[in-house]
Design an enzyme around this catalytic site. Structure first.
Site, PDB file in Angstrom:
ATOM      1  N   LYS A  22       0.839  -1.205   0.000  1.00  0.00           N
ATOM      2  CA  LYS A  22       0.000   0.000   0.000  1.00  0.00           C
ATOM      3  C   LYS A  22       0.876   1.258   0.000  1.00  0.00           C
ATOM      4  CE  LYS A  22      -3.819  -0.071   2.266  1.00  0.00           C
ATOM      5  NZ  LYS A  22      -4.248  -0.672   3.519  1.00  0.00           N
ATOM      6  N   ARG A  91      -3.439   2.923   8.476  1.00  0.00           N
ATOM      7  CA  ARG A  91      -3.779   1.664   7.796  1.00  0.00           C
ATOM      8  C   ARG A  91      -2.576   0.744   7.653  1.00  0.00           C
ATOM      9  NH1 ARG A  91      -6.882   2.753   2.479  1.00  0.00           N
ATOM     10  NH2 ARG A  91      -5.308   4.346   2.107  1.00  0.00           N
ATOM     11  N   GLY A 100      -7.893  -7.489   4.112  1.00  0.00           N
ATOM     12  CA  GLY A 100      -8.788  -7.536   5.266  1.00  0.00           C
ATOM     13  C   GLY A 100      -8.244  -8.275   6.476  1.00  0.00           C
ATOM     14  N   MET A 102      -5.543  -7.491   8.386  1.00  0.00           N
ATOM     15  CA  MET A 102      -5.000  -6.657   9.470  1.00  0.00           C
ATOM     16  C   MET A 102      -5.899  -5.441   9.684  1.00  0.00           C
ATOM     17  SD  MET A 102      -0.945  -7.050   8.829  1.00  0.00           S
ATOM     18  CE  MET A 102      -1.017  -6.614   7.121  1.00  0.00           C
ATOM     19  N   ARG A 335      -3.512  -1.604  -6.229  1.00  0.00           N
ATOM     20  CA  ARG A 335      -2.635  -2.787  -6.229  1.00  0.00           C
ATOM     21  C   ARG A 335      -2.945  -3.598  -7.482  1.00  0.00           C
ATOM     22  NH1 ARG A 335      -5.642  -5.017  -0.941  1.00  0.00           N
ATOM     23  NH2 ARG A 335      -7.615  -5.444  -1.914  1.00  0.00           N
ATOM     24  N   HIS A 451      -2.519 -44.887  -1.518  1.00  0.00           N
ATOM     25  CA  HIS A 451      -2.777 -45.618  -2.764  1.00  0.00           C
ATOM     26  C   HIS A 451      -3.894 -44.967  -3.554  1.00  0.00           C
ATOM     27  CE1 HIS A 451      -4.768 -48.788  -5.120  1.00  0.00           C
ATOM     28  NE2 HIS A 451      -3.514 -49.103  -5.418  1.00  0.00           N
ATOM     29  N   ARG A 571       4.377 -48.251 -14.001  1.00  0.00           N
ATOM     30  CA  ARG A 571       4.382 -49.200 -12.883  1.00  0.00           C
ATOM     31  C   ARG A 571       3.809 -50.513 -13.416  1.00  0.00           C
ATOM     32  NH1 ARG A 571       2.594 -44.274 -10.046  1.00  0.00           N
ATOM     33  NH2 ARG A 571       3.911 -43.850  -8.243  1.00  0.00           N
ATOM     34  N   ARG A 626       9.180 -49.867 -15.039  1.00  0.00           N
ATOM     35  CA  ARG A 626       9.764 -50.206 -13.742  1.00  0.00           C
ATOM     36  C   ARG A 626       9.431 -51.642 -13.388  1.00  0.00           C
ATOM     37  NH1 ARG A 626       7.879 -47.313  -8.369  1.00  0.00           N
ATOM     38  NH2 ARG A 626       6.098 -48.683  -8.671  1.00  0.00           N
ATOM     39  N   GLU A 758      15.524 -43.620  -4.600  1.00  0.00           N
ATOM     40  CA  GLU A 758      14.395 -43.343  -3.705  1.00  0.00           C
ATOM     41  C   GLU A 758      14.689 -43.718  -2.261  1.00  0.00           C
ATOM     42  OE1 GLU A 758      10.887 -45.455  -5.022  1.00  0.00           O
ATOM     43  OE2 GLU A 758      12.039 -47.187  -5.667  1.00  0.00           O
ATOM     44  N   SER A 777      16.136 -42.142 -11.937  1.00  0.00           N
ATOM     45  CA  SER A 777      14.865 -41.432 -11.811  1.00  0.00           C
ATOM     46  C   SER A 777      14.596 -41.291 -10.316  1.00  0.00           C
ATOM     47  CB  SER A 777      13.752 -42.221 -12.491  1.00  0.00           C
ATOM     48  OG  SER A 777      12.534 -41.540 -12.325  1.00  0.00           O
ATOM     49  N   ASN A 781       8.566 -39.895  -3.813  1.00  0.00           N
ATOM     50  CA  ASN A 781       7.554 -40.334  -2.833  1.00  0.00           C
ATOM     51  C   ASN A 781       8.249 -41.141  -1.741  1.00  0.00           C
ATOM     52  OD1 ASN A 781       5.639 -39.311  -4.587  1.00  0.00           O
ATOM     53  ND2 ASN A 781       5.204 -41.291  -5.515  1.00  0.00           N
ATOM     54  N   ASP A 782       8.964 -42.176  -2.182  1.00  0.00           N
ATOM     55  CA  ASP A 782       9.669 -42.989  -1.189  1.00  0.00           C
ATOM     56  C   ASP A 782      10.815 -42.212  -0.556  1.00  0.00           C
ATOM     57  OD1 ASP A 782       8.661 -45.629  -0.620  1.00  0.00           O
ATOM     58  OD2 ASP A 782       8.811 -45.988  -2.769  1.00  0.00           O
ATOM     59  N   CYS A 845      10.182 -39.135 -10.941  1.00  0.00           N
ATOM     60  CA  CYS A 845       8.872 -39.699 -11.245  1.00  0.00           C
ATOM     61  C   CYS A 845       7.977 -39.774 -10.009  1.00  0.00           C
ATOM     62  CB  CYS A 845       9.003 -41.065 -11.898  1.00  0.00           C
ATOM     63  SG  CYS A 845       9.788 -42.278 -10.832  1.00  0.00           S
ATOM     64  N   TYR A 865      14.326 -34.366 -17.119  1.00  0.00           N
ATOM     65  CA  TYR A 865      12.872 -34.379 -17.301  1.00  0.00           C
ATOM     66  C   TYR A 865      12.152 -34.569 -15.969  1.00  0.00           C
ATOM     67  CZ  TYR A 865      13.052 -39.478 -16.778  1.00  0.00           C
ATOM     68  OH  TYR A 865      13.243 -40.739 -16.283  1.00  0.00           O
TER      69      TYR A 865
HETATM   70  C1  PEP Z   1       8.348 -42.947  -5.699  1.00  0.00           C
HETATM   71  O1  PEP Z   1       8.612 -43.580  -4.691  1.00  0.00           O
HETATM   72  O2  PEP Z   1       8.529 -41.720  -5.800  1.00  0.00           O
HETATM   73  C2  PEP Z   1       7.780 -43.636  -6.859  1.00  0.00           C
HETATM   74  C3  PEP Z   1       7.552 -42.983  -7.988  1.00  0.00           C
HETATM   75  O3  PEP Z   1       7.428 -44.928  -6.710  1.00  0.00           O
HETATM   76  P1  PEP Z   1       6.081 -45.432  -6.001  1.00  0.00           P
HETATM   77  O4  PEP Z   1       5.223 -44.220  -5.786  1.00  0.00           O
HETATM   78  O5  PEP Z   1       5.472 -46.395  -6.923  1.00  0.00           O
HETATM   79  O6  PEP Z   1       6.600 -46.019  -4.759  1.00  0.00           O
HETATM   80 MG    MG Z   2       8.773 -45.733  -4.815  1.00  0.00          MG
END
Ligand code: PEP
Ligand code: MG
Length: 890
Positions: A22, A91, A100, A102, A335, A451, A571, A626, A758, A777, A781-782, A845, A865
């Site tokens: 502001k 203000r 809004g 503060m 703004r 899952h 997978r 995989r 992983e 790759s 996740n793991d 991945c 990638y």
């Molecule tokens: C991961 O672990 O990131 C992965 C892609 O494998 P998944 O999710 O199948 O364990």
């Molecule tokens: Mg995995």
């Protein structure tokens, strides 16, 4: 120049860190010569110092005095002067807009004496008393912390007494009575009188604005918007102008374009004879800008000119607050305006056409999350609905269907043409057919990487998971919402995967126009056209390739349609389900190698056929396949169910040897922590022939595709590798198989062999692992699960929310890469891997491959990638484009 306070003329729009949005923009408008009431800004630095010590920093009071003197001299009036008072507004304004969240105090400087002076000078008694009651009300709630209802109820009562419906219909005497009443409330609630000293009012108001940085709602807003907690707010002190001085005055807000649709042309609301928040508070009906044109043409014309100047100057949609005082227009704020995703895309493209910005900037201005929301099917925005439960927004979209409580029912009902919502406590690979058949998935347990969530996102299926208020009762074939209704199987529900909400009945839904446009439909929609154009630009500038996580030919085709440059993760576990489960059982219970080989021989042609189709769908593009990853007991019957079955058979003296053997195998394979058990590469090492069968199926499928004139590009990927030795052993097996197929089929196959990274150990020994890998790759996740020690299936519904609330996470690490921890492992893996093999091909991945913020990180660390669910491919392309622009050297 003083340390903590800046005149408007001393600032500019680049000083948002110090002056807040502001203050910086008021300075910018002042310097543009636009009509801004004069004032000064107290910096965020002063606020930070105040918040650290709970007192005003040394020198601040003196600086405020000095700037106040300048303001008073310029206006020829003193703050709160009993004869002709200068009044100011106080203000808040942080670096990032927190609308809004503060506090604001208007009319500072009025007291029992100056209210008379104001009445005399303005010649308007009513206006003066009305301003005073507003100050008492705002000061009372904001500065003194009194319950706002006490004031609004008193105001309401005052209106009732007079039999009027709007505060504007109260006369000066009515308002004088309210002033008395409000002063009484303040005395009663605080034990002290309203401070009559104007300078003390100002000091307390400034302090209240500082403190409002830490109100719970401001803190919550920052968390949601990822605004750092330590920025503090600036405070703007500005000469008051009055929108409540009768019918030639008023307050308004306007946008230079429509912030909902992006269509060009000014858009706004105006409220005659009103001040400040009245416009947005909805207490009286506002007029559109056309209404202002009828009331006060010169002010309207001037406002139009200002809007065009500001949009031209800021080169974007502007959101402006203004006041008209007795026919003079004043600007109180500008703004760059917030807007919907539709408007963001459309405005960016329109500004390119208007020659205001180039395509790089247009793309940079629209975050991928906004494109993502344009891709989801949606519930009609104005449809009526009441949420009965809420879970995690696991996979976006809007789905409507009949509740089916198990996979078989979902499949059967879908086969007869019903739309189905599969409702489960949690899903397992067994539920896949039902998930495929369903429009949407709803679970009462599990997090965003459970899952259900991962699979649903992969398929573009709407999913809400972890809706804990839902209790499923399979005996009565219904689910009960805790504290709410019972919903029988077959009843219709609607699930909003973007908000996590569940509704009873059918809320109307449709495909977004952007998706229809991408699928080749000729849609006459400026938003779809704008999105396609910006996406094409992203493709032309990005360095990162974008692949898809796709397991089936249908997914592969869809991914290709959405612009994927191959498959980064296919997978293979779903290929062991259904009728093939029996073969997996045979493999596991086989007494010797001959039995195992027989089972594998029967699986081979089935797998080969799977791969032929996927390779055909992605002909000419890489397909990373995989090898099987989950623990094998996931393909076996549940231990308890089987034990009961065998016990019943024993009781009835039914001798079923197969069941007995199976039970022994299931007991043998039972694990307390399957995620840390016999899975991934460990299966390849412990169960001879399993990985070899899969590799043979891939190689033979490739040979079949070559024979059919295709251009197959499979890659073999080994999961859950922790040591170079594991990969070496498996790689030797796989190479032998490929060589064998090459020999027997009389051709050369280029099949790179790589590994997932992983596990933390893999990342920190990546230099050794790279000796046996053609590519890495990152399975984030793991890697996230194993680095934090969090179960990805459980923690999101258990305590991630608490961690977010307490600021331990800004975002769930399963959603957006944890740069400091997991990210550091990725960086290490990249550095060590490329140290061994400079040409090592690198991708990701895990789910993070489709997350906009994570994509910038992966680009920065030099991956080749990202791979994500087909439906996220356009967003990843978009974000990779934005990242390339961001990282481009200036
Ligand atoms: C991961 O672990 O990131 C992965 C892609 O494998 P998944 O999710 O199948 O364990
Ligand atoms: Mg995995």
């Amino acid at each position: 120049m003083s340390a903590y306070v800046r005149e408007f003329s001393e600032g500019n729009r680049d000083l948002k860190d110090l002056l807040g949005g502001k203050g910086a923009n008021l300075a910018e408008m002042t310097n543009l010569g636009l009509p801004v009431p004069p004032g000064f800004t107290i910096t965020t630095e002063a606020c930070r110092a105040f918040l650290a010590t709970e007192r005003e920093p040394d020198g601040l009071d003196a600086e405020v005095d000095e700037h106040l003197r300048v303001l008073e001299q310029g206006r020829g009036r003193r703050l709160g002067d009993p004869d002709d008072p200068l009044l100011v507004s106080v203000r808040s304004g942080a670096k990032f807009s927190m609308p809004g969240m503060m506090e604001t105090v208007l009319d500072v400087g009025l007291n029992d004496a100056s209210v008379t002076g104001l009445a005399r000078v303005s010649g308007d008694d009513r206006f003066a008393v009305d301003s005073y009651r507003r100050l008492l009300q705002m000061f009372g709630t904001t500065v003194l912390g009194i319950d706002a209802d006490l004031f609004s109820v008193a105001l309401e009562r005052g209106m009732q007494r007079r039999g009027v419906r709007a505060d504007t219909q109260l006369d000066a005497d009515d308002l004088r009575a309210l002033v008395q009443e409000f002063q009484g409330i303040i005395r009663e609630q605080t034990g002290a009188d309203f401070p009559q000293d104007p300078r003390e009012q100002l000091r307390l108001a400034i302090r209240a604005v500082f403190t409002s940085w830490n109100t719970p709602r401001a803190a919550l807003y920052r968390r949601q918007e990822h605004i750092p907690d330590d920025l503090g707010t600036a405070v703007t002190v500005q000469t008051m102008v009055f929108g409540n001085r009768g019918e030639r005055s008023g307050s308004g807000v306007c946008f230079t374009r429509d912030p909902a649709t992006g269509s060009p042309g000014g858009y706004g609301d105006y409220l005659p004879n009103a001040q400040g928040e009245d416009v947005v508070a909805g207490i009286r009906n506002t007029l559109a800008l056309d209404g202002l044109a009828e009331l006060d043409r010169p002010s309207y014309d001037q406002l139009m000119e200002v809007m065009s100047t500001l949009e031209g100057h800021f080169r974007d949609l502007c959101d402006i607050e203004f006041t008209i005082e007795d026919g003079s227009l004043w600007l109180l704020q500008v703004r760059v305006g917030k807007r919907t995703a539709e408007a963001a895309v459309r405005i960016a493209a329109d500004l390119v056409d208007e020659g205001v910005i180039d395509l790089d900037e247009a793309l940079a201005r629209v975050p991928g999350q906004q494109l993502a929301t344009l891709l989801f099917p949606r519930f009609a925005p104005d449809a009526e609905r009441t949420a009965v439960a809420r879970g995690l927004s696991a996979s976006p979209g809007a789905a409507v269907g009949r509740v089916a409580l198990d996979s078989e029912t979902a499949v059967a009902w879908a086969a007869r043409g019903d739309d189905v919502i599969l409702v489960r406590k949690e899903t397992t690979p067994d539920d896949l057919p039902g998930m495929v058949a369903a429009r949407g998935i709803l679970t009462s347990r599990g997090g965003k990487t459970s899952h259900a969530a991962v699979v649903a996102r992969g398929m573009g299926r709407t999913c809400v998971c972890g809706a804990e208020a839902i209790e499923i009762d399979l005996d009565s074939r219904a689910f009960r919402v805790r504290g709410g209704p019972v919903v029988a199987e077959g009843e219709t529900v609607s699930v909003d995967g973007s908000t996590g909400e569940v509704f009873l009945g059918a809320v109307p839904v449709g495909d977004s126009s952007v998706v229809r446009q991408m699928a080749g439909e000729d849609v006459d929609d400026p938003v779809g056209a704008a999105a396609a154009r910006l996406l094409a630009h992203a493709d032309s500038v990005r360095r990162l390739a974008v692949r898809a996580n796709a397991d089936t030919p249908d997914d592969a085709r869809r991914a290709r349609q959405l612009g994927a440059a191959g498959i980064g993760l296919c997978r293979t576990e779903h290929m062991f389900l259904g009728e093939r489960r029996e073969l997996v059982e045979e493999l596991i219970v086989a007494a010797d190698q001959a039995g195992r080989t027989a089972a594998l021989d029967r699986l081979l042609p089935l797998q080969r056929a799977d791969f032929v189709e996927v390779l055909a769908a992605m002909d000419g593009l890489p397909v990373t396949i995989r090898l099987i990853d989950p623990p094998l007991h996931e393909f076996l019957p549940d231990l308890t169910d089987l034990a009961v079955r065998v016990a019943l058979e024993d009781e009835r003296h039914v001798e079923d040897e197969h069941d007995h053997t199976l039970l022994t195998a299931v007991r043998r394979l039972h694990e307390q922590n399957p995620m840390l058990g016999l899975r991934g590469v460990r299966l390849g090492i412990v169960i001879p022939g399993l990985f070899a069968m899969q590799a043979r199926a891939v190689a033979e499928a490739a040979a079949d595709r070559v024979a059919a004139g295709g251009d197959p590009r499979p890659e073999l990927m080994v999961p859950l590798v922790a040591s170079d030795r594991e990969l070496r052993l498996v790689r030797d097996q796989l190479e032998q198989v490929v060589a064998d197929v090459e020999r027997s089929r009389g051709l050369r196959l280029e099949i790179p062999i790589g590994t997932m990274i992983e596990l933390p150990r893999a990342a920190v020994t990546a230099d050794r692992i790279a000796r046996s890998a053609d590519f890495f790759s990152f399975g984030t996740n793991d890697l996230t699960q194993m680095t934090w020690g969090f179960s990805r299936d459980d923690v999101e519904s258990e305590f991630v929310q608490d961690y977010l609330d307490q600021g331990i996470f800004a975002t769930s690490p399963f959603e957006s890469i944890d740069v400091e921890g997991v990210g550091e492992l990725v960086r290490t893996g990249v550095r060590l891997g490329r140290g061994t093999r400079p040409d090592l091909h690198l991708g990701v991945c895990g789910e993070h491959g489709g997350d906009p913020r994570s994509i910038h990180f992966f680009d920065e660390v030099g991956l080749d990638y990202v791979s994500c669910s087909p439906y996220r491919v356009p967003v990843a392309r978009w974000e990779a484009g934005r990242s390339a622009i961001e990282l481009r050297p200036c």
